[in-house]
Motif scaffolding. Structure first.
Motif, PDB file in Angstrom:
ATOM      1  N   GLU A 192      -3.385   2.437   8.969  1.00 41.85           N
ATOM      2  CA  GLU A 192      -2.230   2.939   8.232  1.00 41.85           C
ATOM      3  C   GLU A 192      -2.467   3.551   6.910  1.00 41.85           C
ATOM      4  O   GLU A 192      -1.842   4.197   6.494  1.00 41.85           O
ATOM      5  N   SER A 193      -3.764   2.841   6.428  1.00 44.35           N
ATOM      6  CA  SER A 193      -4.113   3.682   5.170  1.00 44.35           C
ATOM      7  C   SER A 193      -5.684   3.318   4.946  1.00 44.35           C
ATOM      8  O   SER A 193      -6.334   2.843   5.637  1.00 44.35           O
TER       9      SER A 193
ATOM     10  N   ASN B 137      -5.546   7.336  -0.301  1.00 47.86           N
ATOM     11  CA  ASN B 137      -5.046   6.167   0.516  1.00 47.86           C
ATOM     12  C   ASN B 137      -3.964   6.828   1.263  1.00 47.86           C
ATOM     13  O   ASN B 137      -2.543   6.612   1.135  1.00 47.86           O
ATOM     14  N   VAL B 138      -4.299   7.179   2.480  1.00 43.47           N
ATOM     15  CA  VAL B 138      -3.330   7.760   3.371  1.00 43.47           C
ATOM     16  C   VAL B 138      -3.747   7.200   4.949  1.00 43.47           C
ATOM     17  O   VAL B 138      -4.823   6.670   5.280  1.00 43.47           O
TER      18      VAL B 138
END
Length: 223
Positions: free
Chosen positions: A128-129, A170-171
């Motif tokens: 998710e990140s 942060n992706v």
């Protein structure tokens, strides 16, 4: 004054150099061309019949643009897919299909699609990140890929140590095992609405060793 003997309208999302190359071909036929691109200096601006400046990722912009044409295609995959789905449901012919674009535009979905259909691919894990990936990644070197927004090597980083995570956004992302390979090759296979298929010559790609972005595309590939 009407310069066309038919009313067929082709819309292209994206006005970069690939769109301009497509327009060289449409000029040979009886086609009105519409191009949507966020840049006022897009290469396709002066090669199409109608140019619209606007955000490719904005639902309303893409939707209203698509309502003007009979067939809508893309020059770059980073577009609003939900708008394309709505246009398709209303009878606009959209190629490639929005459902395919949804997978193409997200590397995490791509990798899961490969795994679900037993297509060979490097071992991977979706996150998710980037922060979540950092917590559990222990095997280096490895490859970090952003889920969206990447192309031609952008959004890809070879990680040699845990410290390399500090350079990343942060992706949503994935971590992939680094594969030792000799050549990177690509081939385009096109399929018509009637089911006819055609493959094009294999090309080879050379990437910058540090920036990890494509520098040369060689056709035919040296194989």
């Amino acid at each position: 004054m009407h310069y066309f003997s038919s009313d067929f309208k082709l819309g292209i999302l994206g006005g970069g150099q690939l769109g301009k190359m497509l327009l060289y071909t449409t000029r040979r036929w009886d086609i009105q061309t519409f191009v949507l691109d966020p840049s006022s200096e897009a290469p396709s601006r002066f090669a199409c019949n109608h140019f619209v400046q606007g955000d490719l990722k904005d639902f309303e912009t893409v939707y209203q643009f698509g309502k003007k044409v009979d067939v809508l295609t893309i020059e770059i995959e980073h577009v609003n897919v939900e708008a394309l789905k709505k246009l398709k449901s209303e009878g606009v012919k959209v190629y490639p299909e929005p459902e395919a674009l949804e997978i193409i535009g997200n590397k995490c979905l791509q990798k899961s699609h490969y795994a679900n259909h037993k297509i060979a691919t490097a071992p991977f894990q979706n996150f998710e990140s980037t922060a979540d990936a950092k917590k559990v990644t222990t095997n280096f070197p490895c490859v970090w890929k952003s889920a969206t927004g990447g192309y031609d090597g952008k959004g890809v980083k070879i990680l040699k140590s845990i410290e390399d995570f500090s350079e990343l956004p942060n992706v949503p992302c994935l971590i992939e095992e680094l594969i030792d390979f000799e050549k990177e090759l690509a081939v385009i296979v096109a399929s018509s609405a009637s089911g006819e298929q055609k493959s094009y010559p294999v090309v080879g790609m050379d990437f910058h060793p540090e920036a990890n972005q494509v520098e040369f595309v060689v056709c035919p590939a040296n194989i």
